[in-house]
Design a protein around this motif. Sequence first.
Motif, short mmCIF file in Angstrom:
data_model
loop_
_atom_site.label_atom_id
_atom_site.label_comp_id
_atom_site.label_asym_id
_atom_site.label_seq_id
_atom_site.Cartn_x
_atom_site.Cartn_y
_atom_site.Cartn_z
N THR A 292 0.86 -1.17 0.00
CA THR A 292 0.00 0.00 0.00
C THR A 292 0.90 1.22 0.00
OG1 THR A 292 -0.21 0.29 2.41
CG2 THR A 292 -1.66 -1.31 1.37
N PHE B 150 -4.36 -1.11 -7.92
CA PHE B 150 -5.66 -0.47 -7.73
C PHE B 150 -5.43 0.95 -7.23
CE2 PHE B 150 -8.99 1.02 -4.87
CZ PHE B 150 -10.09 1.00 -5.74
N LEU C 47 -5.95 -8.78 -8.15
CA LEU C 47 -6.80 -8.09 -7.20
C LEU C 47 -8.27 -8.29 -7.57
CD1 LEU C 47 -4.81 -4.73 -6.93
CD2 LEU C 47 -4.61 -6.76 -5.47
N GLU D 201 -12.51 -7.18 -6.81
CA GLU D 201 -13.25 -5.92 -6.86
C GLU D 201 -13.14 -5.19 -5.53
OE1 GLU D 201 -17.74 -4.21 -7.88
OE2 GLU D 201 -17.28 -6.35 -8.10
N ALA D 202 -12.60 -4.00 -5.55
CA ALA D 202 -12.34 -3.25 -4.32
C ALA D 202 -13.58 -2.50 -3.87
CB ALA D 202 -11.19 -2.28 -4.53
N ASP E 264 -14.56 1.01 -2.22
CA ASP E 264 -14.03 2.35 -2.01
C ASP E 264 -14.97 3.09 -1.06
OD1 ASP E 264 -13.00 4.89 -2.12
OD2 ASP E 264 -13.47 5.24 -4.23
N TRP F 215 -10.04 1.92 1.79
CA TRP F 215 -10.34 0.89 0.78
C TRP F 215 -10.26 -0.50 1.38
CZ3 TRP F 215 -5.95 2.87 -2.94
CH2 TRP F 215 -6.35 4.07 -3.53
N ASP F 216 -11.08 -1.39 0.84
CA ASP F 216 -10.97 -2.83 1.08
C ASP F 216 -10.65 -3.46 -0.28
OD1 ASP F 216 -11.37 -5.58 1.32
OD2 ASP F 216 -13.19 -5.41 2.51
N VAL F 217 -9.41 -3.92 -0.43
CA VAL F 217 -8.95 -4.46 -1.72
C VAL F 217 -8.66 -5.95 -1.55
CG1 VAL F 217 -7.28 -4.24 -3.60
CG2 VAL F 217 -7.89 -2.22 -2.23
N HIS G 108 -8.27 -9.76 2.42
CA HIS G 108 -8.83 -8.41 2.36
C HIS G 108 -7.81 -7.41 2.90
CE1 HIS G 108 -13.09 -9.17 1.21
NE2 HIS G 108 -12.77 -10.39 1.64
#
Length: 351
Positions: free
Chosen positions: A59, A90, A136, A138-139, A141, A180-182, A193
């Motif tokens: 990150t 992402f 990755l 679907e994140a 937001d 975010w949760d990616v 996650h």
Amino acid sequence: MASAAPVTAQSMTLRVATYNAELDRKGPGLLLRDILAGTDDQITAALTVIATAKPDILTLQGFDNDVEGHALRAFQSALAEKDHAMPYAFAAMPNAGLVTGLDMDGDGRTGEPRDAQGYGRFTGQGGMAVLSRYPLGEARDFAPFLWKDLPGAIPPSRDGIPFPTAGAFAIQRLSSVAHWDVPVQLPNGTNLHLLTFHATTPVFDGDEDRNGRRNHDEIAFWQRYLDGALPFPAPDGPVIIAGVANLDPVDGEGRRAAIQRLLNDPRLQDPEPRRTGKIAVGDTGQAGEPALDTVDWPEPSPGDLRVSYVLPASDLDVISAGVFWPADGDPMLDTVNTASRHRLVWVDLRF
């Protein structure tokens, strides 16, 4: 008849890191220009730090966002040239620099960096990105989520009146940059996650403590999310929080209860990453453990603090952790200092 060999599970080690590279620039497009030029010492140093640390998932904070992601793709290409390809990424438009048209800091003026949803001279300044060696999913937001909608929020006020105005607070988003949760799709079929954020600094405000309260609630967001107390479901798999809380649990200013609660949450574990190099004598003047510090701010105020965190779920297998901070005399220290005041923090997990 030959007997079949026993089948054993293959284990894998995953390095998850967070790094505030402070690669923001003073105008849109300037970061892309500097990456493509290939002559910017700070960018070269940041690439070297990442390539040396070799994270599988990263990150990245303090990275300017552009709508079409040109700067991020250029940075990925430059990282691949350093023999550390991270082909998956992402990024989404952050709240930093997002124009509101209102006076959000109560100084009687509009159109200034502090009047945006999050501090920024232009939309996207100092945004975030996630880089990964693995695909990755679907994140989610959460940047549009409003501060007033957080259960247990402590909104700023002055003399009992919402600060700066009720109208301004009504449209104020919680995230100063983003939450975010990616999901990261690991080879063993696990969706990890990755919960990442970059909270505001808890200083540079007045007696209303707008930044201090917002910092507190940006950190508190993750516990509410894990509780399932928000208007979206809690994550359905293992989690790891990796980002910048901008708050030390012991030293410096801010409402430290927020980060203390997060560090003590039984659903998470704190591996307490420590500096990779020996601590200099001048770095030991605060109450907290100096080996845990993640930023080299000038002393005496605020000085070195622990503000970046990687917190895996309590049921994940942590095998090592560290703060990429070489000792005095190590040639790599000059590179680390050129890249950013912040240090890359990593945790190794076994799956």
